[in-house]
Design an enzyme around this catalytic site. Structure first.
Site, PDB file in Angstrom:
ATOM      1  N   GLY A   7       0.843  -1.191   0.000  1.00  0.00           N
ATOM      2  CA  GLY A   7       0.000   0.000   0.000  1.00  0.00           C
ATOM      3  C   GLY A   7       0.874   1.235   0.000  1.00  0.00           C
ATOM      4  N   SER A  11      -0.613   4.181   4.868  1.00  0.00           N
ATOM      5  CA  SER A  11      -1.902   3.565   4.522  1.00  0.00           C
ATOM      6  C   SER A  11      -2.391   2.596   5.593  1.00  0.00           C
ATOM      7  CB  SER A  11      -1.780   2.827   3.185  1.00  0.00           C
ATOM      8  OG  SER A  11      -0.834   1.782   3.272  1.00  0.00           O
ATOM      9  N   SER A  14       1.729  -1.146   8.466  1.00  0.00           N
ATOM     10  CA  SER A  14       2.439  -1.646   9.654  1.00  0.00           C
ATOM     11  C   SER A  14       1.476  -2.027  10.769  1.00  0.00           C
ATOM     12  CB  SER A  14       3.456  -0.611  10.146  1.00  0.00           C
ATOM     13  OG  SER A  14       4.470  -0.429   9.181  1.00  0.00           O
ATOM     14  N   ALA A  32      13.308  -4.889  11.552  1.00  0.00           N
ATOM     15  CA  ALA A  32      13.444  -3.574  10.929  1.00  0.00           C
ATOM     16  C   ALA A  32      14.612  -3.647   9.959  1.00  0.00           C
ATOM     17  CB  ALA A  32      13.693  -2.513  11.990  1.00  0.00           C
ATOM     18  N   HIS A  48       9.559   3.758  17.264  1.00  0.00           N
ATOM     19  CA  HIS A  48       8.784   2.612  16.767  1.00  0.00           C
ATOM     20  C   HIS A  48       8.970   1.395  17.672  1.00  0.00           C
ATOM     21  CE1 HIS A  48       7.114   4.246  13.095  1.00  0.00           C
ATOM     22  NE2 HIS A  48       8.282   4.812  12.839  1.00  0.00           N
TER      23      HIS A  48
END
Length: 167
Positions: A7, A11, A14, A32, A48
């Site tokens: 996407g 969007s 994740s 990652a 993150h």
């Protein structure tokens, strides 16, 4: 089992992938693929990591994904775009060599009995790259996205936070 989630940027790829992983395992891994380019990037990566709870094992691996995936793991690989960038930079922007190396590494994942959820940005839906290097990278990512999707058991496209089943 390979899940492919694609996407546009922001969007919901994740979040969707992480939710899926937590339905499949209480102890998923998050790989990652990004290199740390500067202090700001390090802060983003650390943020993150902090966003995921203690159930997650976070691993930073730039290229050799199969080296950190074990039998029966549930793994989120985030993301193909950054992973390909590592090959592209290391080959001095050689599309064919980068694609060959990435396919070799991806194909190693196919031999591991694990659940692998791979996230990638869909290309070709936005502004056409204005530079030669940008166009080369678009080619590289488009071809690799097709290779991954071909081998995926399930494929989903995220549009504005809504998952659309492709396969």
């Amino acid at each position: 089992m390979i899940y492919y989630i694609t996407g546009g940027e922001r969007s919901g790829k994740s979040s969707y992938a992480q939710d899926l992983a937590l339905t499949l395992s209480n102890t998923p891994k998050y790989i990652a693929t990004s290199r740390v380019w500067d202090a700001d990037h390090r802060k983003r990566i650390d943020r993150h990591i902090a966003d995921r709870d203690k159930r997650w094992t976070s691993i930073e691996e730039e290229k050799v994904l199969a080296s950190v995936v074990n039998h029966n793991d549930v793994v989120v690989v985030d993301c193909v775009t950054l992973w390909l960038t590592n090959f592209f930079v290391d080959t001095k922007n050689d599309v064919e060599q980068s694609l060959e190396l990435a396919k070799i590494e991806f194909n190693k994942l196919l031999d591991i009995e694990a659940t692998i959820i791979i996230i990638s940005n869909e290309i070709g839906m936005g502004v056409h790259a204005q530079t030669e290097i940008g166009r080369k990278f678009t080619e590289l990512q488009g071809w690799m996205n097709q290779h991954i999707a071909k081998h995926a058991d399930k494929a989903t496209m995220m549009v504005s936070g809504i998952p659309l089943t492709l396969k």
